[in-house]
Scaffold this active site. Structure first.
Site, PDB file in Angstrom:
ATOM      1  N   LYS A  54     -45.912  53.695  64.248  1.00  0.00           N
ATOM      2  CA  LYS A  54     -44.575  53.438  63.681  1.00  0.00           C
ATOM      3  C   LYS A  54     -43.747  52.487  64.538  1.00  0.00           C
ATOM      4  CE  LYS A  54     -42.809  57.554  63.739  1.00  0.00           C
ATOM      5  NZ  LYS A  54     -43.815  58.402  64.335  1.00  0.00           N
ATOM      6  N   ARG A 103     -37.034  63.380  59.609  1.00  0.00           N
ATOM      7  CA  ARG A 103     -38.231  64.160  59.935  1.00  0.00           C
ATOM      8  C   ARG A 103     -38.182  65.571  59.381  1.00  0.00           C
ATOM      9  NH1 ARG A 103     -40.960  62.307  65.590  1.00  0.00           N
ATOM     10  NH2 ARG A 103     -39.777  60.403  65.664  1.00  0.00           N
ATOM     11  N   ARG A 140     -51.245  55.596  75.671  1.00  0.00           N
ATOM     12  CA  ARG A 140     -49.977  54.889  75.522  1.00  0.00           C
ATOM     13  C   ARG A 140     -49.184  54.835  76.825  1.00  0.00           C
ATOM     14  NH1 ARG A 140     -45.754  56.347  70.841  1.00  0.00           N
ATOM     15  NH2 ARG A 140     -45.456  58.335  71.912  1.00  0.00           N
ATOM     16  N   ARG A 171     -45.007  58.694  78.859  1.00  0.00           N
ATOM     17  CA  ARG A 171     -43.968  59.648  78.471  1.00  0.00           C
ATOM     18  C   ARG A 171     -44.431  61.082  78.722  1.00  0.00           C
ATOM     19  NH1 ARG A 171     -42.462  57.714  72.512  1.00  0.00           N
ATOM     20  NH2 ARG A 171     -42.575  59.967  72.242  1.00  0.00           N
ATOM     21  N   ARG A 225     -46.995  68.313  69.187  1.00  0.00           N
ATOM     22  CA  ARG A 225     -46.219  67.380  68.345  1.00  0.00           C
ATOM     23  C   ARG A 225     -46.917  67.137  67.018  1.00  0.00           C
ATOM     24  NH1 ARG A 225     -46.127  62.625  72.195  1.00  0.00           N
ATOM     25  NH2 ARG A 225     -45.169  61.405  70.540  1.00  0.00           N
TER      26      ARG A 225
HETATM   27  P1  ADP Z   1     -43.265  60.174  68.162  1.00  0.00           P
HETATM   28  O1  ADP Z   1     -42.994  59.757  66.761  1.00  0.00           O
HETATM   29  O2  ADP Z   1     -44.444  59.425  68.731  1.00  0.00           O
HETATM   30  O3  ADP Z   1     -43.305  61.644  68.343  1.00  0.00           O
HETATM   31  P2  ADP Z   1     -40.603  59.353  69.062  1.00  0.00           P
HETATM   32  O4  ADP Z   1     -40.344  58.469  70.208  1.00  0.00           O
HETATM   33  O5  ADP Z   1     -40.275  58.820  67.703  1.00  0.00           O
HETATM   34  O6  ADP Z   1     -42.129  59.729  69.161  1.00  0.00           O
HETATM   35  O7  ADP Z   1     -39.817  60.742  69.245  1.00  0.00           O
HETATM   36  C1  ADP Z   1     -39.868  61.447  70.457  1.00  0.00           C
HETATM   37  C2  ADP Z   1     -39.170  62.801  70.334  1.00  0.00           C
HETATM   38  O8  ADP Z   1     -37.779  62.614  69.979  1.00  0.00           O
HETATM   39  C3  ADP Z   1     -39.704  63.733  69.250  1.00  0.00           C
HETATM   40  O9  ADP Z   1     -40.845  64.439  69.667  1.00  0.00           O
HETATM   41  C4  ADP Z   1     -38.468  64.646  69.049  1.00  0.00           C
HETATM   42  O10 ADP Z   1     -38.324  65.574  70.096  1.00  0.00           O
HETATM   43  C5  ADP Z   1     -37.312  63.677  69.140  1.00  0.00           C
HETATM   44  N1  ADP Z   1     -36.949  63.111  67.817  1.00  0.00           N
HETATM   45  C6  ADP Z   1     -37.076  61.819  67.418  1.00  0.00           C
HETATM   46  N2  ADP Z   1     -36.657  61.681  66.140  1.00  0.00           N
HETATM   47  C7  ADP Z   1     -36.257  62.900  65.719  1.00  0.00           C
HETATM   48  C8  ADP Z   1     -35.735  63.409  64.506  1.00  0.00           C
HETATM   49  N3  ADP Z   1     -35.528  62.618  63.433  1.00  0.00           N
HETATM   50  N4  ADP Z   1     -35.448  64.738  64.439  1.00  0.00           N
HETATM   51  C9  ADP Z   1     -35.630  65.542  65.482  1.00  0.00           C
HETATM   52  N5  ADP Z   1     -36.123  65.138  66.665  1.00  0.00           N
HETATM   53  C10 ADP Z   1     -36.447  63.829  66.794  1.00  0.00           C
END
Ligand code: ADP
Length: 214
Positions: A13, A88, A127, A160, A171
């Site tokens: 993404k 999400r 990553r 990370r 996750r």
């Molecule tokens: P990935 O999609 O690879 O898990 P992101 O960098 O998009 O990584 O997100 C990292 C973290 O940020 C998620 O695991 C969550 O804890 C938080 N997060 C991001 N977007 C949301 C969302 N829309 N709702 C709730 N938590 C979120």
């Protein structure tokens, strides 16, 4: 153009939203990046969010909705945007519907990147991310030119905390339980474009652009 980029952790993404945003000249709005910025600034929101993020859990909906509402009100988002990582949950999707209906600006398309689970685990474990500009790399697939530093700003790349194998598995489970079904919310509008994300970055980007006609 107003786009949502959906797909599980490790589906690509961030990489594809970033490239597509440059191509379309609209901002790439990534909730994970916005949250990590708050964490590194040490704000109260960041300190609260970090406990959820490090475990691989979702940050509460009210926090996320307020953050996105604020970001979509910025001047640069008026010409369009790519939202990466939001919504999400069903609650976030309902709030986004309401926000966009109030503004009279519906979503043009939802891109869903589809990648098998074992490939997502491989991608996440290789990553690395630039802590300064958030640009993602992969040590096998998209390595930096110079050992372990960012091509753009020379910062040392980091892994990370939530890319550790146990957290990755958690996750992926949270995604399957809470997010996979959210896409169905948009299916009725026939705006959903499902893209096979298992190919080179260039090839997948081409598939996305073809599907959108851009
Ligand atoms: P990935 O999609 O690879 O898990 P992101 O960098 O998009 O990584 O997100 C990292 C973290 O940020 C998620 O695991 C969550 O804890 C938080 N997060 C991001 N977007 C949301 C969302 N829309 N709702 C709730 N938590 C979120």
């Amino acid at each position: 153009m107003r786009l949502l980029m959906a797909g599980s952790p490790g589906s690509g993404k961030g990489t594809h939203s970033r490239r597509l945003g440059e191509h379309l000249n609209v901002p790439h709005i990534a909730t994970g990046d916005l949250l990590r910025e708050q964490v590194s600034l040490g704000t109260p929101l960041g300190r609260n969010a970090q406990t959820f993020m490090d475990r691989g859990d979702y940050v509460p909906d009210d926090v996320m909705v307020a953050m996105i509402k604020d970001r979509l009100a910025q001047p640069d988002a008026q010409k369009g945007f790519i939202l990466d990582g939001f919504p999400r949950t069903q609650g976030q999707a309902d709030s986004l519907d309401k926000m966009l209906a109030d503004l009279g600006t519906p979503i043009d398309a939802v891109i869903v990147l589809e990648v098998p689970t074992e490939e997502m685990v491989r991608r996440l474990s290789g990553r690395r991310t630039c802590p300064t500009c958030q640009r993602p790399y992969h040590m096998d697939d998209e390595p930096p030119k110079d050992d372990e530093t960012c091509d753009d700003d020379g910062t040392k790349l980091e892994r990370r905390a939530d890319d550790e194998p146990d957290t990755v598995r958690h996750r992926l489970k949270v995604y399957a339980d809470r997010t996979a079904g959210v896409v169905e919310h948009y299916d009725t509008d026939s705006v959903v474009k499902r893209i096979n994300g298992e190919a080179s970055v260039d090839e997948v980007q081409e598939r996305i652009r073809t599907a959108l006609g851009v």
